[in-house]
Design an enzyme around this catalytic site. Structure first.
Site, mmCIF file in Angstrom:
data_model
loop_
_atom_site.group_PDB
_atom_site.id
_atom_site.type_symbol
_atom_site.label_atom_id
_atom_site.label_comp_id
_atom_site.label_asym_id
_atom_site.label_seq_id
_atom_site.Cartn_x
_atom_site.Cartn_y
_atom_site.Cartn_z
ATOM 1 N N ALA A 22 0.811 -1.223 0.000
ATOM 2 C CA ALA A 22 0.000 0.000 0.000
ATOM 3 C C ALA A 22 0.845 1.273 0.000
ATOM 4 O O ALA A 22 0.425 2.293 -0.550
ATOM 5 C CB ALA A 22 -0.929 0.001 1.214
ATOM 6 N N PHE A 33 -6.303 1.439 3.148
ATOM 7 C CA PHE A 33 -7.626 1.301 3.772
ATOM 8 C C PHE A 33 -7.787 0.006 4.545
ATOM 9 O O PHE A 33 -8.731 -0.167 5.272
ATOM 10 C CB PHE A 33 -8.736 1.449 2.737
ATOM 11 C CG PHE A 33 -8.559 0.587 1.538
ATOM 12 C CD1 PHE A 33 -9.028 -0.696 1.531
ATOM 13 C CD2 PHE A 33 -7.894 1.085 0.414
ATOM 14 C CE1 PHE A 33 -8.859 -1.497 0.426
ATOM 15 C CE2 PHE A 33 -7.719 0.279 -0.698
ATOM 16 C CZ PHE A 33 -8.189 -1.007 -0.699
ATOM 17 N N GLN A 98 0.485 -6.257 -3.804
ATOM 18 C CA GLN A 98 -0.683 -6.490 -2.951
ATOM 19 C C GLN A 98 -1.781 -5.482 -3.282
ATOM 20 O O GLN A 98 -2.875 -5.563 -2.737
ATOM 21 C CB GLN A 98 -0.293 -6.311 -1.479
ATOM 22 C CG GLN A 98 0.779 -7.247 -0.980
ATOM 23 C CD GLN A 98 1.292 -6.810 0.400
ATOM 24 O OE1 GLN A 98 2.217 -6.023 0.521
ATOM 25 N NE2 GLN A 98 0.675 -7.333 1.436
ATOM 26 N N HIS A 116 -3.942 -9.723 -5.057
ATOM 27 C CA HIS A 116 -5.296 -9.494 -4.536
ATOM 28 C C HIS A 116 -6.282 -9.070 -5.620
ATOM 29 O O HIS A 116 -7.325 -8.495 -5.316
ATOM 30 C CB HIS A 116 -5.249 -8.430 -3.420
ATOM 31 C CG HIS A 116 -4.495 -8.883 -2.201
ATOM 32 N ND1 HIS A 116 -3.784 -8.027 -1.395
ATOM 33 C CD2 HIS A 116 -4.331 -10.112 -1.670
ATOM 34 C CE1 HIS A 116 -3.225 -8.706 -0.412
ATOM 35 N NE2 HIS A 116 -3.536 -9.983 -0.553
ATOM 36 N N CYS A 150 -28.689 -12.517 -15.548
ATOM 37 C CA CYS A 150 -29.206 -13.743 -14.923
ATOM 38 C C CYS A 150 -29.713 -13.487 -13.509
ATOM 39 O O CYS A 150 -30.225 -14.389 -12.852
ATOM 40 C CB CYS A 150 -28.124 -14.828 -14.907
ATOM 41 S SG CYS A 150 -26.903 -14.633 -13.591
ATOM 42 N N SER A 188 5.654 -1.981 1.804
ATOM 43 C CA SER A 188 4.854 -3.020 2.460
ATOM 44 C C SER A 188 5.380 -3.212 3.871
ATOM 45 O O SER A 188 6.593 -3.226 4.093
ATOM 46 C CB SER A 188 4.933 -4.347 1.701
ATOM 47 O OG SER A 188 4.314 -5.376 2.447
ATOM 48 N N SER A 189 4.480 -3.347 4.816
ATOM 49 C CA SER A 189 4.924 -3.562 6.195
ATOM 50 C C SER A 189 5.235 -5.036 6.456
ATOM 51 O O SER A 189 5.721 -5.388 7.521
ATOM 52 C CB SER A 189 3.871 -3.048 7.174
ATOM 53 O OG SER A 189 2.616 -3.593 6.823
ATOM 54 N N GLY A 215 9.413 3.494 8.109
ATOM 55 C CA GLY A 215 8.894 2.822 9.294
ATOM 56 C C GLY A 215 9.228 1.335 9.280
ATOM 57 O O GLY A 215 9.664 0.782 8.280
#
Ligand code: ZN
EC number: 2.3.1.286
Length: 245
Positions: A22, A33, A98, A116, A150, A188-189, A215
């Site tokens: 993210a 999110f 991701q 994903h 349908c 990405s963490s 981080g």
């Protein structure tokens, strides 16, 4: 290690693969999110549970209008551009992501493995008919929920909590993790499976691991080097060196 030294390392490697989360999309205005933030706090916590989609399709599609539709209109940023440029110079084999926002493709990346799924593809949960984002937008102009001819509920081709990952994407990602000699993780963490598993597989098979994330991540101890800095600054610096060589 500097960005210039990393570029040399990339050029000296044979099979480089990037894994993105993210963090690469936040500067495109897309919040994480799934992570903790107040932005979507008015939506239920289980908004991405597969059971919620079937139980409350109207609730899900309200969220979709507010959060996912704007995501489809976002623009890529320097981090996406960097990876697309590396690939176009044959310095990068694949991007494993991701993210569901399609921004790597917008930036020009060709070999993108989406763990994903993405918000541009839809299908009927009853008959399987595939739909585009445009056709779903049209259906939603006059209905709270998009339904197929349908009668079946039309859903985005993204992975909800409670669902398994697309087999082909997962096996391709795992293959790259086994075969690469350099894996670069960006934004990405690395706390959620299977993203967190891929760098471990890469290391087990002898690859070097570079993490770029502002981080802490779950695999900092495993990394050969960690750039603990803003992704766009990092990307701009690397692009500058890429253009000067
Ligand atoms: Zn159908």
């Amino acid at each position: 290690m500097t960005e210039r030294e990393l570029l040399e390392k990339i050029k000296a490697s044979h099979h480089v693969v990037a894994l993105t989360g993210a963090g690469v999309s936040t500067e495109s205005g897309i919040p994480d999110f799934r992570g903790p933030n107040g932005l979507y706090s008015k939506y239920p916590e289980n908004i991405f549970d597969i059971d919620y989609l079937y139980a409350e399709p109207e609730g899900f599609y309200r969220f979709w209008r507010e959060a996912l539709l704007p995501m489809s209109e976002a623009q890529h940023n320097d981090a996406h551009t960097l990876l697309a440029e590396l690939e176009s110079r044959s310095l990068l084999e694949a991007v494993i992501t991701q993210n569901i926002d399609g921004l790597h493709q917008k930036a020009g990346s060709k070999n993108v493995i989406e763990l994903h799924g993405n918000i541009f593809e839809y299908y009927c949960t009853r008959c399987g008919k595939v739909r585009s984002l445009e056709s779903v937008k049209k259906l939603l102009e006059s209905n709270p929920v998009p339904r197929c001819d349908c009668g079946g509920l039309i859903r985005p081709n993204i992975v909800f909590f409670g669902e398994s990952l697309p087999m082909h994407a997962l096996s391709e990602a795992t293959r790259h993790a086994r075969e690469c000699d350099l894996m670069i993780v960006l934004g990405s963490s690395l706390v959620v499976y299977p993203a967190a598993q891929l760098p471990i597989i890469a290391k087990e098979h002898g690859a070097k691991l570079i993490i770029v994330n502002k981080g802490k991540t779950g695999l900092d101890d495993l990394a050969d080097f960690k750039f603990d800095r803003n992704l766009s600054d990092f990307a701009r610096e690397l692009i500058k060196h890429l253009h000067s060589t």
